[in-house]
Design a protein around this motif. Structure first.
Motif, PDB file in Angstrom:
ATOM      1  N   GLU A  25      32.306  35.976  49.285  1.00 42.34           N
ATOM      2  CA  GLU A  25      33.596  35.439  48.821  1.00 42.34           C
ATOM      3  C   GLU A  25      33.460  33.963  48.441  1.00 42.34           C
ATOM      4  O   GLU A  25      33.494  33.078  49.292  1.00 42.34           O
ATOM      5  CB  GLU A  25      34.669  35.633  49.897  1.00 42.34           C
ATOM      6  N   GLU A  26      33.327  33.724  47.160  1.00 43.28           N
ATOM      7  CA  GLU A  26      33.118  32.365  46.668  1.00 43.28           C
ATOM      8  C   GLU A  26      34.265  31.860  45.797  1.00 43.28           C
ATOM      9  O   GLU A  26      34.246  30.706  45.370  1.00 43.28           O
ATOM     10  CB  GLU A  26      31.805  32.298  45.883  1.00 43.28           C
ATOM     11  N   CYS A  27      35.244  32.713  45.514  1.00 44.44           N
ATOM     12  CA  CYS A  27      36.398  32.311  44.712  1.00 44.44           C
ATOM     13  C   CYS A  27      37.661  32.370  45.579  1.00 44.44           C
ATOM     14  O   CYS A  27      37.610  32.838  46.715  1.00 44.44           O
ATOM     15  CB  CYS A  27      36.539  33.199  43.483  1.00 44.44           C
ATOM     16  N   VAL A  28      38.766  31.900  45.027  1.00 43.77           N
ATOM     17  CA  VAL A  28      40.003  31.823  45.814  1.00 43.77           C
ATOM     18  C   VAL A  28      41.165  32.415  45.025  1.00 43.77           C
ATOM     19  O   VAL A  28      41.340  32.124  43.838  1.00 43.77           O
ATOM     20  CB  VAL A  28      40.328  30.370  46.204  1.00 43.77           C
ATOM     21  N   GLU A  29      41.950  33.244  45.714  1.00 44.59           N
ATOM     22  CA  GLU A  29      43.142  33.832  45.122  1.00 44.59           C
ATOM     23  C   GLU A  29      44.375  33.373  45.884  1.00 44.59           C
ATOM     24  O   GLU A  29      44.281  32.956  47.042  1.00 44.59           O
ATOM     25  CB  GLU A  29      43.060  35.364  45.167  1.00 44.59           C
ATOM     26  N   MET A  30      45.524  33.480  45.238  1.00 44.68           N
ATOM     27  CA  MET A  30      46.799  33.220  45.900  1.00 44.68           C
ATOM     28  C   MET A  30      47.540  34.534  46.090  1.00 44.68           C
ATOM     29  O   MET A  30      47.666  35.323  45.151  1.00 44.68           O
ATOM     30  CB  MET A  30      47.683  32.259  45.091  1.00 44.68           C
ATOM     31  N   TYR A  31      48.016  34.757  47.302  1.00 48.94           N
ATOM     32  CA  TYR A  31      48.855  35.920  47.581  1.00 48.94           C
ATOM     33  C   TYR A  31      50.279  35.652  47.104  1.00 48.94           C
ATOM     34  O   TYR A  31      50.654  34.520  46.789  1.00 48.94           O
ATOM     35  CB  TYR A  31      48.888  36.200  49.086  1.00 48.94           C
ATOM     36  N   THR A  32      51.095  36.698  47.101  1.00 48.00           N
ATOM     37  CA  THR A  32      52.501  36.529  46.746  1.00 48.00           C
ATOM     38  C   THR A  32      53.244  35.662  47.765  1.00 48.00           C
ATOM     39  O   THR A  32      54.323  35.151  47.474  1.00 48.00           O
ATOM     40  CB  THR A  32      53.207  37.897  46.637  1.00 48.00           C
ATOM     41  N   THR A  33      52.671  35.490  48.932  1.00 45.13           N
ATOM     42  CA  THR A  33      53.275  34.620  49.948  1.00 45.13           C
ATOM     43  C   THR A  33      53.014  33.147  49.663  1.00 45.13           C
ATOM     44  O   THR A  33      53.558  32.274  50.341  1.00 45.13           O
ATOM     45  CB  THR A  33      52.705  34.951  51.336  1.00 45.13           C
ATOM     46  N   GLY A  34      52.150  32.879  48.688  1.00 43.00           N
ATOM     47  CA  GLY A  34      51.788  31.501  48.379  1.00 43.00           C
ATOM     48  C   GLY A  34      50.573  31.027  49.157  1.00 43.00           C
ATOM     49  O   GLY A  34      50.071  29.929  48.911  1.00 43.00           O
ATOM     50  N   THR A  35      50.100  31.835  50.092  1.00 44.40           N
ATOM     51  CA  THR A  35      48.925  31.454  50.865  1.00 44.40           C
ATOM     52  C   THR A  35      47.649  31.872  50.132  1.00 44.40           C
ATOM     53  O   THR A  35      47.676  32.718  49.242  1.00 44.40           O
ATOM     54  CB  THR A  35      48.943  32.096  52.267  1.00 44.40           C
TER      55      THR A  35
END
Length: 205
Positions: free
Chosen positions: A179-189
């Motif tokens: 896991e080298e990338c970053v996503e945003m959840y619908t919660t904003g986290t």
């Protein structure tokens, strides 16, 4: 790509009209100054001079202002449409998406081709604006943050250390060491994620 192009046209035109409308109030004085500095034959009828000055009177300026206002109103309506498609503003940034799901690398490319970069919230206000777009599509979105696990840190795409984070509980965890990338959840986290899955592409301008 059409949506990104439309966004650029609208925002650029609004900026132009804003600048232009600021100078409309000066048109009369500038126009009169030009006419006054233009030599005229002594035989020019007085009524003709008045006719020339009439082009620079208050009615003329008002008509120009009205036309500019109408153009701005039309553009404003189109901006509302863009908001429904996924457009948000926060501080100095504007976020926009066409609703497409792509891999992290393709998301970077899409944004670069549109003249922007992958959305990178670095304040809570910007994070909330991006979250609103994510909630609109009910899809997780890539953000412009990547891992440097060798240095045990996360950085922006320009390799500068992140100034703001909003990790989901238990994250980042580098599950399976991929896991080298970053996503945003619908919660904003945020959540660290492998880069070859598809997520919503949101660009910032």
């Amino acid at each position: 790509m059409y949506l990104f192009d439309s966004f650029h046209v609208i925002t650029a035109t609004v900026a132009f009209l804003t600048t232009l409308s600021m100078s409309v109030s000066e048109i009369a004085s500038i126009c009169r100054a030009v006419h006054q500095g233009t030599p005229r034959p002594s035989t020019t009828p007085r009524s003709s001079k008045k006719g020339t000055d009439a082009n620079c009177d208050r009615d003329y300026v008002s008509a120009l202002q009205e036309e500019l206002d109408n153009l701005k109103n039309n553009l404003s309506e189109r901006e509302k449409v863009l908001q429904l498609l996924g457009c948000g503003k926060a501080e100095e940034k504007t976020f926009f998406t066409g609703g497409k799901l792509v891999t992290f690398q393709n998301a970077k490319t899409e944004c670069a081709n549109a003249g922007g970069q992958l959305a990178t919230p670095d304040t809570a206000v910007q994070n909330k604006a991006l979250q609103d777009i994510v909630n609109l599509y009910k899809k997780g979105a890539w953000i412009g943050v990547i891992a440097e696990w060798s240095k045990n840190r996360f950085v922006y795409l320009n390799r500068q250390p992140v100034r703001y984070t909003n990790w989901n509980k238990g994250e980042p965890n580098n599950e399976h060491n991929v896991e080298e990338c970053v996503e945003m959840y619908t919660t904003g986290t945020w959540n660290d994620k492998q880069c070859n899955v598809e997520r919503l592409v949101v660009c910032e301008f």
